[in-house]
Write an enzyme that holds these catalytic residues in place. Structure first.
Site, PDB file in Angstrom:
ATOM      1  CG  HIS A   1       9.374  -7.225   6.366  1.00 44.25           C
ATOM      2  ND1 HIS A   1      10.052  -6.074   6.058  1.00 44.25           N
ATOM      3  CD2 HIS A   1       8.102  -6.999   5.930  1.00 44.25           C
ATOM      4  CE1 HIS A   1       9.250  -5.208   5.462  1.00 44.25           C
ATOM      5  NE2 HIS A   1       8.042  -5.757   5.363  1.00 44.25           N
TER       6      HIS A   1
ATOM      7  CE1 TYR B   1       5.387   2.911   1.590  1.00 44.87           C
ATOM      8  CE2 TYR B   1       5.433   2.441   3.938  1.00 44.87           C
ATOM      9  CZ  TYR B   1       5.865   2.166   2.651  1.00 44.87           C
ATOM     10  OH  TYR B   1       6.762   1.165   2.434  1.00 44.87           O
TER      11      TYR B   1
ATOM     12  CD  GLU C   1       3.696  -3.680  -1.770  1.00 38.50           C
ATOM     13  OE1 GLU C   1       3.111  -3.549  -0.686  1.00 38.50           O
ATOM     14  OE2 GLU C   1       4.899  -3.421  -1.929  1.00 38.50           O
ATOM     15  CD1 TRP C   2       2.747  -6.474   2.565  1.00 37.68           C
ATOM     16  CD2 TRP C   2       3.211  -8.637   2.872  1.00 37.68           C
ATOM     17  NE1 TRP C   2       4.043  -6.576   3.025  1.00 37.68           N
ATOM     18  CE2 TRP C   2       4.349  -7.872   3.225  1.00 37.68           C
ATOM     19  CE3 TRP C   2       3.288 -10.034   3.007  1.00 37.68           C
ATOM     20  CZ2 TRP C   2       5.539  -8.444   3.682  1.00 37.68           C
ATOM     21  CZ3 TRP C   2       4.465 -10.602   3.448  1.00 37.68           C
ATOM     22  CH2 TRP C   2       5.560  -9.816   3.784  1.00 37.68           C
TER      23      TRP C   2
ATOM     24  CD  GLU D   1       8.810  -0.732   4.752  1.00 43.45           C
ATOM     25  OE1 GLU D   1       7.648  -0.456   4.390  1.00 43.45           O
ATOM     26  OE2 GLU D   1       9.111  -1.791   5.312  1.00 43.45           O
TER      27      GLU D   1
ATOM     28  NE  ARG E   1      13.887  -2.664   6.822  1.00 36.50           N
ATOM     29  CZ  ARG E   1      12.592  -2.447   6.883  1.00 36.50           C
ATOM     30  NH1 ARG E   1      12.053  -1.424   6.264  1.00 36.50           N
ATOM     31  NH2 ARG E   1      11.814  -3.257   7.573  1.00 36.50           N
TER      32      ARG E   1
ATOM     33  CD1 TRP F   1       7.555  -0.585  -0.477  1.00 36.07           C
ATOM     34  CD2 TRP F   1       9.064  -1.497   0.897  1.00 36.07           C
ATOM     35  NE1 TRP F   1       7.311  -1.922  -0.446  1.00 36.07           N
ATOM     36  CE2 TRP F   1       8.223  -2.508   0.389  1.00 36.07           C
ATOM     37  CE3 TRP F   1      10.103  -1.843   1.776  1.00 36.07           C
ATOM     38  CZ2 TRP F   1       8.382  -3.855   0.735  1.00 36.07           C
ATOM     39  CZ3 TRP F   1      10.249  -3.167   2.123  1.00 36.07           C
ATOM     40  CH2 TRP F   1       9.391  -4.153   1.605  1.00 36.07           C
TER      41      TRP F   1
ATOM     42  CG  ASN G   1       8.415  -4.121   8.607  1.00 36.25           C
ATOM     43  OD1 ASN G   1       9.079  -3.107   8.412  1.00 36.25           O
ATOM     44  ND2 ASN G   1       7.242  -4.327   8.035  1.00 36.25           N
ATOM     45  CD  GLU G   2       5.147  -1.408   8.282  1.00 37.77           C
ATOM     46  OE1 GLU G   2       4.274  -2.228   7.965  1.00 37.77           O
ATOM     47  OE2 GLU G   2       5.577  -0.534   7.525  1.00 37.77           O
TER      48      GLU G   2
ATOM     49  CD  GLN H   1       6.521  -7.072   0.900  1.00 37.65           C
ATOM     50  OE1 GLN H   1       7.292  -6.667   1.760  1.00 37.65           O
ATOM     51  NE2 GLN H   1       5.669  -6.282   0.283  1.00 37.65           N
TER      52      GLN H   1
ATOM     53  CG  ASN I   1       8.542   1.071   7.972  1.00 33.38           C
ATOM     54  OD1 ASN I   1       9.709   1.370   8.183  1.00 33.38           O
ATOM     55  ND2 ASN I   1       8.120  -0.174   7.870  1.00 33.38           N
TER      56      ASN I   1
HETATM   57  C1  BGC Z   1       5.510  -2.917   4.632  1.00 32.97           C
HETATM   58  C2  BGC Z   1       5.960  -3.450   3.308  1.00 32.97           C
HETATM   59  C3  BGC Z   1       4.922  -3.101   2.259  1.00 32.97           C
HETATM   60  C4  BGC Z   1       4.872  -1.606   2.151  1.00 32.97           C
HETATM   61  C5  BGC Z   1       4.027  -1.053   0.999  1.00 32.97           C
HETATM   62  C6  BGC Z   1       4.854  -1.574   4.573  1.00 32.97           C
HETATM   63  O1  BGC Z   1       3.737  -1.642   5.342  1.00 32.97           O
HETATM   64  O2  BGC Z   1       6.542  -2.985   5.582  1.00 32.97           O
HETATM   65  O3  BGC Z   1       6.173  -4.815   3.447  1.00 32.97           O
HETATM   66  O4  BGC Z   1       5.161  -3.712   1.051  1.00 32.97           O
HETATM   67  O5  BGC Z   1       4.375  -1.090   3.359  1.00 32.97           O
HETATM   68  O6  BGC Z   1       2.764  -1.592   0.968  1.00 32.97           O
END
Ligand code: BGC
Length: 448
Positions: free
Chosen positions: A172, A287, A410-411, A354, A126, A403, A217-218, A75, A285
């Site tokens: 990742h 959110y 962002e993917w 994250e 990280r 994060w 990762n995830e 990223q 992680n």
């Molecule tokens: C991922 C990151 C991503 C972030 C915010 C996570 O799912 O590990 O790579 O950028 O969320 O979108």
């Protein structure tokens, strides 16, 4: 030389769980005098960041608690061919599925971080090392790329020189495309050998200085996006998997075996033994949270494959109400998840690998507005407060990574979201500018 799980360094963790959202809080602000770098300066912080409810200081955490920031290579790094790098599945996917990956032509350049270093005064950083830089062909037999080794040696040395602990993610999302083409990537057991070889190279090359390794990762997101909804590579819809249970107890949960049946790979007895308790810490992680609805009679028409297997469907809202504030921030969910993990998985060491929030990119917005991300500070403090409560309730949380350090790619959503403590100007040679959150984090960590 190969490495078996039993002799892997005792510094591995696997990340779990993530969905993210952007939160905009409309906030009143007041001025806070903050000490930073020996001098004082004034930060216009939102009032909400100073409310009693979330008055948590960095010194409220145990002395060895690690505060950091996180990024991932795919990223940010760019430089897709520099120093002999091979192609990752994301580079391939972004080039071949422009309809799925927004701003796909920008993906190869990232934010050029392969060529730039910086310092934020945090305790830990990280980052991930791209498999295809170290082993450009994906396999050890194709040779180790010395130029890449030199590059990460110098990054790691620089971090340590500045008192920043490196925390390295081994994978990742950027699997070598060559392995995807050779045998179908994750779905083939050969992946285990190649992943072990690659990890082994990292441990032997950098392990004298890197003591914190994040394995994958995830994995859940990887399964869901790559194999179920097709929003990430390889982009096909096959099956979904769950991960934490085997690492603690050496096998998949009984209920999962019963519902997934022969589609669930079986571990050998040797693997079960090697897996049991094979991690030193678990990475979470986090959110936001959502609801799961019990679905005793799952419907193949209305539900995704992983929901059918779990006999539960993911719901954003219940009776029209979302969890937490209407904009998606729900720190209580993090506290509950931490306390649940403590009880269910034998009270492991945990890192929040994250946590963060992004605003929408709008290039017509004045710079001072783009840099004024008080909503992010409020979000972070609310989550630190939840973590601090969980620690008081006996959960062994050892660190927290925001994060992310810099706005990044962002993917699938491309450049749409700005998660960075630093703003990146994509029209001016990736110029970096600290947001309010960057200044605040620095001051927050320096205050005693
Ligand atoms: C991922 C990151 C991503 C972030 C915010 C996570 O799912 O590990 O790579 O950028 O969320 O979108």
């Amino acid at each position: 030389m190969t490495l078996s799980p039993s002799n892997w360094p005792k510094k591995l963790f696997t990340s779990t769980t993530v969905i993210h959202v952007l939160v905009f809080l409309s906030v009143a602000s007041s001025t806070l005098e903050a000490a930073a770098g020996g001098s004082t300066f004034e930060l216009e912080l939102p009032d909400a960041a100073q409310s009693e409810e979330i008055k948590v200081k960095s010194t409220d955490f145990p002395g060895d608690f690690v505060f950091g920031v996180a990024t991932s290579a795919a990223q940010t790094e760019g430089a897709p061919k520099a120093d002999g790098k091979g192609q990752s599945v994301w580079e391939y996917f972004a080039a071949h599925f422009p309809g799925i990956v927004k701003d796909n032509t920008k993906f190869p350049d990232g934010i050029d971080s392969y060529n730039r270093y910086m310092d934020l005064g945090v305790g830990s950083y990280r980052f991930s090392i791209p498999w295809t830089r170290i082993l450009p062909s994906g396999a050890l037999s194709g040779g180790v790329n010395q130029k890449a080794v030199d590059h990460y040696n110098s990054l790691i040395n620089e971090l340590i020189k500045n008192g920043i602990k490196p925390s390295v993610t081994i994978l990742h999302f950027d699997l070598p495309q060559a392995l995807e083409e050779k045998y179908g990537g994750y779905l083939n057991r050969s992946f285990v050998n190649d992943f072990r070889d690659y990890s082994d190279v990292l441990f032997k090359t950098f392990g004298d200085r890197v003591k914190h390794w994040v394995t994958i990762n995830e994995p859940k997101v990887l399964a869901l996006y790559g194999y179920e909804n097709g929003w990430a590579p390889p982009g096909c819809t096959r099956r979904s998997i769950r991960f934490t249970e085997p690492l603690v107890f050496g096998d998949y949960p009984k209920s999962m075996k019963e519902s997934v049946k022969e589609r669930l790979p079986a571990f050998t007895e040797e693997e079960k033994t090697a897996l049991t308790g094979s991690f030193d810490f678990l990475g979470i992680n986090y959110y936001l949270s959502g609801f799961a609805r019990n679905e005793p009679n799952p419907s193949p028409e209305a539900m995704l494959p992983h929901e059918i297997d779990a006999k539960a469907s993911d719901q954003v809202a219940k009776n029209g109400v979302v969890l937490g504030n209407p904009l998606g921030s729900y720190p209580e969910g993090l506290q509950k998840l931490l306390e649940y993990t403590k009880t269910k998985y034998q009270n492991p060491n945990i890192y929040i690998a994250e946590n963060g929030v992004g605003g929408f990119r709008n290039d017509t917005m004045p710079l001072e507005v783009v840099l004024n991300d008080g909503f992010k500070i409020v979000y972070i403090l609310r989550h630190l407060n939840a973590i601090s409560k969980a620690i008081k309730n006996g959960v062994k949380v050892k660190g927290y990574y925001i994060w992310t350090l810099l706005d990044d790619f962002e993917w699938g959503t491309g450049l749409m979201f700005q998660y960075g403590l630093y703003n990146i100007d994509f029209n001016d040679n990736f110029k970096r500018m600290p947001r309010l959150s960057a200044k605040w984090y620095q001051a927050y960590l320096q205050k005693t």
